[in-house]
Design a protein around this motif. Structure first.
Motif, PDB file in Angstrom:
ATOM      1  N   VAL A  65     -41.979  56.296  22.435  1.00  0.00           N
ATOM      2  CA  VAL A  65     -41.720  55.517  21.411  1.00  0.00           C
ATOM      3  C   VAL A  65     -40.788  55.991  20.539  1.00  0.00           C
ATOM      4  N   TYR A  66     -40.005  55.320  19.429  1.00  0.00           N
ATOM      5  CA  TYR A  66     -39.071  55.747  18.615  1.00  0.00           C
ATOM      6  C   TYR A  66     -39.787  55.504  17.206  1.00  0.00           C
ATOM      7  N   CYS A  67     -40.001  56.591  16.717  1.00  0.00           N
ATOM      8  CA  CYS A  67     -40.343  57.186  15.408  1.00  0.00           C
ATOM      9  C   CYS A  67     -39.357  57.105  14.225  1.00  0.00           C
ATOM     10  N   ASP A  68     -39.424  55.991  13.276  1.00  0.00           N
ATOM     11  CA  ASP A  68     -38.464  55.897  12.277  1.00  0.00           C
ATOM     12  C   ASP A  68     -39.277  56.341  10.844  1.00  0.00           C
ATOM     13  N   VAL A  69     -38.795  57.420  10.507  1.00  0.00           N
ATOM     14  CA  VAL A  69     -39.400  57.968   8.997  1.00  0.00           C
ATOM     15  C   VAL A  69     -38.522  57.463   8.116  1.00  0.00           C
ATOM     16  N   ILE A  70     -39.242  56.635   7.200  1.00  0.00           N
ATOM     17  CA  ILE A  70     -38.742  55.798   6.069  1.00  0.00           C
ATOM     18  C   ILE A  70     -39.298  56.242   4.661  1.00  0.00           C
ATOM     19  N   SER A  71     -38.374  57.036   3.882  1.00  0.00           N
ATOM     20  CA  SER A  71     -38.867  57.537   2.545  1.00  0.00           C
ATOM     21  C   SER A  71     -40.269  58.373   2.854  1.00  0.00           C
ATOM     22  N   GLY A  72     -40.098  59.181   3.700  1.00  0.00           N
ATOM     23  CA  GLY A  72     -41.368  59.921   4.110  1.00  0.00           C
ATOM     24  C   GLY A  72     -42.416  59.558   4.806  1.00  0.00           C
ATOM     25  N   GLU A 132     -43.353  67.315  12.606  1.00  0.00           N
ATOM     26  CA  GLU A 132     -42.121  66.606  13.282  1.00  0.00           C
ATOM     27  C   GLU A 132     -41.857  65.513  12.130  1.00  0.00           C
ATOM     28  N   ARG A 133     -40.818  65.932  11.323  1.00  0.00           N
ATOM     29  CA  ARG A 133     -40.598  64.923  10.306  1.00  0.00           C
ATOM     30  C   ARG A 133     -39.150  64.274  10.359  1.00  0.00           C
ATOM     31  N   THR A 134     -38.412  64.182  11.622  1.00  0.00           N
ATOM     32  CA  THR A 134     -37.135  63.371  11.945  1.00  0.00           C
ATOM     33  C   THR A 134     -37.557  62.498  12.848  1.00  0.00           C
ATOM     34  N   SER A 135     -36.610  61.258  12.325  1.00  0.00           N
ATOM     35  CA  SER A 135     -36.589  60.237  13.475  1.00  0.00           C
ATOM     36  C   SER A 135     -36.255  60.463  14.828  1.00  0.00           C
ATOM     37  N   VAL A 157     -50.046  48.390   9.553  1.00  0.00           N
ATOM     38  CA  VAL A 157     -49.188  47.282   8.656  1.00  0.00           C
ATOM     39  C   VAL A 157     -48.141  47.046   9.180  1.00  0.00           C
ATOM     40  N   LEU A 158     -47.463  45.639   9.433  1.00  0.00           N
ATOM     41  CA  LEU A 158     -46.300  45.254  10.208  1.00  0.00           C
ATOM     42  C   LEU A 158     -45.259  45.180   8.931  1.00  0.00           C
ATOM     43  N   ARG A 159     -44.092  45.851   9.324  1.00  0.00           N
ATOM     44  CA  ARG A 159     -43.008  45.665   8.478  1.00  0.00           C
ATOM     45  C   ARG A 159     -41.680  45.488   9.202  1.00  0.00           C
ATOM     46  N   ILE A 160     -41.255  44.432   8.733  1.00  0.00           N
ATOM     47  CA  ILE A 160     -40.002  43.500   9.354  1.00  0.00           C
ATOM     48  C   ILE A 160     -38.712  43.802   8.230  1.00  0.00           C
ATOM     49  N   GLU A 161     -37.740  44.381   8.819  1.00  0.00           N
ATOM     50  CA  GLU A 161     -36.516  44.549   8.221  1.00  0.00           C
ATOM     51  C   GLU A 161     -35.437  44.028   8.642  1.00  0.00           C
ATOM     52  N   PRO A 168     -43.950  57.748   8.212  1.00  0.00           N
ATOM     53  CA  PRO A 168     -43.660  57.366   9.908  1.00  0.00           C
ATOM     54  C   PRO A 168     -43.786  56.013  10.270  1.00  0.00           C
ATOM     55  N   TRP A 169     -42.717  55.504  10.773  1.00  0.00           N
ATOM     56  CA  TRP A 169     -43.354  54.087  11.293  1.00  0.00           C
ATOM     57  C   TRP A 169     -42.942  54.216  12.822  1.00  0.00           C
ATOM     58  N   THR A 170     -43.609  53.380  13.730  1.00  0.00           N
ATOM     59  CA  THR A 170     -43.503  53.122  14.918  1.00  0.00           C
ATOM     60  C   THR A 170     -42.544  51.937  15.212  1.00  0.00           C
ATOM     61  N   LEU A 171     -41.476  51.989  15.816  1.00  0.00           N
ATOM     62  CA  LEU A 171     -40.589  50.993  15.997  1.00  0.00           C
ATOM     63  C   LEU A 171     -40.763  50.216  17.324  1.00  0.00           C
ATOM     64  N   ILE A 172     -41.332  48.843  16.989  1.00  0.00           N
ATOM     65  CA  ILE A 172     -41.771  47.866  18.243  1.00  0.00           C
ATOM     66  C   ILE A 172     -40.466  46.953  18.678  1.00  0.00           C
ATOM     67  N   GLN A 173     -39.691  46.758  17.688  1.00  0.00           N
ATOM     68  CA  GLN A 173     -38.536  45.852  18.066  1.00  0.00           C
ATOM     69  C   GLN A 173     -37.243  46.131  17.156  1.00  0.00           C
ATOM     70  N   HIS A 174     -36.097  46.267  17.952  1.00  0.00           N
ATOM     71  CA  HIS A 174     -34.834  46.555  17.361  1.00  0.00           C
ATOM     72  C   HIS A 174     -33.735  45.559  17.903  1.00  0.00           C
ATOM     73  N   ARG A 175     -33.090  45.062  17.077  1.00  0.00           N
ATOM     74  CA  ARG A 175     -31.841  44.420  17.670  1.00  0.00           C
ATOM     75  C   ARG A 175     -30.676  44.594  16.554  1.00  0.00           C
ATOM     76  N   THR A 176     -29.636  44.772  17.069  1.00  0.00           N
ATOM     77  CA  THR A 176     -28.193  45.127  16.247  1.00  0.00           C
ATOM     78  C   THR A 176     -26.890  44.500  16.423  1.00  0.00           C
ATOM     79  N   ASP A 177     -26.810  44.176  17.947  1.00  0.00           N
ATOM     80  CA  ASP A 177     -25.377  43.524  18.348  1.00  0.00           C
ATOM     81  C   ASP A 177     -25.548  42.849  19.433  1.00  0.00           C
ATOM     82  N   GLY A 178     -26.487  42.522  19.921  1.00  0.00           N
ATOM     83  CA  GLY A 178     -26.579  41.335  20.882  1.00  0.00           C
ATOM     84  C   GLY A 178     -26.394  41.647  22.351  1.00  0.00           C
TER      85      GLY A 178
END
Length: 460
Positions: free
Chosen positions: A272-279, A254-257, A330-334, A281-291
């Protein structure tokens, strides 16, 4: 037109004057010179009228020619446009034919692979049956051999038993090879299926169809009042075979987010939401976009999660812990600011359980933004209704739950969401922000927090 009307007005006058002259000739006989001059005047008037009529007709003909030329130019433009459209239509039809031929070839190959898989499966089943029979025979021969050994301990091993063992070992190796071949065939089938789906989508996009208008509802979505994660319930799921995290899902093809169900070790099944970034796979634990989601929630909600996986959400401390305890992560913050500049930073981290208030320990690895969260220190999680020791004021002065040390900071990604250019400084401090060690404060529009195991093969 004016000339024609003038002529029509003059001609009757000339004719009437001519008639009057003829009638008067009966009463009196005029001299012949006067009659001749009168006729010349009539001819001049008539000639003048005809000349004016000719000029009018000439002007009308010129105007008509100009209009006809304009019409011909427009027709030429229309012909050229129609010709260009016909060429484009022909190219699209040729591309469509080529795609259909490719689809047909792939379908034929897919059928061939399916037939090969069926043949391999039938051969595998027959081999398994033979193996069972041989195992029964070997068992019987081993019993006999045991009896012979007990009765004649110095007797050598029977050659038939040795040959049967050798044959069984060969059969086992053949079965293993066949199983590996079947797995490779299944992988090829999946690849062929995905290629066929992609080509079918291209055909749908390139096919010439009548234009239709699709109206989408523009009604804004009301904010959610229930803080817990609203997900599809997992019913009748076999826990055996459920992947442990997004890396396991990616390694299985499964190669799609998107949203997937996982089951970490010693845990329940959840989405969970799996976010594939540059090949990767990351597990998304927090997401904020518009309040749209309120993050000033209780300890219970931060423990088990809230929001929507397709919008703003917090996965839940207990779920994050169940994933992170399986291996080194590894924890990644974007971060994305209001000028659409994107930043990221990655840490190696350790996360404790609920007895330690989910203590977090960070060490920076890489990134393009200066580190702001304290490193090599024990950070404990607190909310307004669950205050860790020596951190009593942080959740009240900084809205939302977060990991704190000995003092509150401005790097609070679960704080109140504010638009840029906030007037008062206290309100700005509660907003989403990232303050580097050199003192620069970034005003953040959207955030992502993701985790990924350092060993991609951990759960395979």
């Amino acid at each position: 037109m004016f000339t024609i009307k003038l002529l029509l007005f003059i001609v009757p006058l000339v004719i009437s004057s001519r008639i009057d002259q003829d009638n008067s000739s009966f009463d009196s006989v005029s001299p012949e010179p006067n009659s001749r001059f009168a006729m010349l005047d009539d001819v001049k008037i008539l000639a003048n009228g005809l000349l004016q009529l000719g000029h009018g007709l000439k002007d009308f003909v010129h105007k008509t020619k100009g209009q006809i030329n304009d019409i011909f130019q427009k027709l030429n433009l229309f012909d050229q446009s129609f010709y260009d459209l016909s060429l484009q239509t022909r190219e699209i039809k040729e591309e469509e034919k080529e795609l259909r031929r490719t689809t047909y070839k792939l379908q034929v190959k897919n059928e061939e692979v399916k037939n090969m898989s069926l043949e391999l499966n039938s051969k595998l089943e027959s081999l398994l049956e033979e193996k069972i029979l041989l195992q029964q025979k070997v068992k019987y021969l081993e019993e006999q051999l045991t009896n012979l050994i007990l009765n004649q301990p110095e007797a050598p091993e029977h050659p038939e038993v040795t040959s049967l063992k050798t044959f069984i070992e060969k059969q086992d190796n053949s079965i293993k090879d066949l199983l590996q071949t079947v797995e490779e065939q299944y992988k090829q089938l999946n690849q062929q299926h995905s290629q066929i789906k992609e080509i079918e989508n291209q055909l749908r996009r390139t096919s010439i169809r009548e234009p239709t208008e699709i109206y989408l509802s523009s009604k804004p979505r009301a904010p959610r009042t229930t803080p817990f994660l609203q997900l599809n319930e997992v019913r009748n799921v076999k826990h055996d075979g459920i992947p442990a995290d997004c890396t396991s899902i990616y390694n299985r093809g499964e190669r799609t987010s998107g949203m997937y169900a996982i089951r970490p070790s010693n845990s329940q099944v959840f989405h969970v939401y799996c976010d594939v970034i540059s090949g990767i796979p990351w597990t998304l634990i927090q997401h904020r976009t518009d309040g749209s989601q309120n993050f000033n929630e209780t300890w219970e909600n931060y423990k088990y999660g809230f929001g929507r996986l397709d919008g703003e959400f917090w996965l839940g401390l207990e779920k994050i812990y169940s994933i992170a305890k399986q291996s080194n992560y590894v924890l990644r913050i974007e971060l994305e600011d209001w000028k659409d500049n994107k930043h990221y930073i990655e840490y190696s981290f350790y996360l404790g359980n609920h007895e330690t208030n989910y203590m977090l320990h960070l060490v920076e690895i890489t990134g393009n933004v200066p580190s702001a969260i304290p490193e090599n220190k024990d950070l404990v999680f607190s909310t307004w209704d669950h205050k860790a020791k020596e951190h009593f004021n942080c959740p009240e002065s900084y809205s939302g739950g977060w990991w704190w040390h000995d003092e509150c900071g401005e790097n609070h990604l679960n704080g109140k969401y504010n638009k840029p250019r906030t007037n008062s400084k206290p309100e700005k401090r509660r907003g989403l922000s990232w303050k580097s060690q050199n003192g620069r404060l970034y005003s953040i529009k959207s955030t992502k927090m993701l985790i990924h195991p350092t060993d991609s093969e951990s759960f395979e």
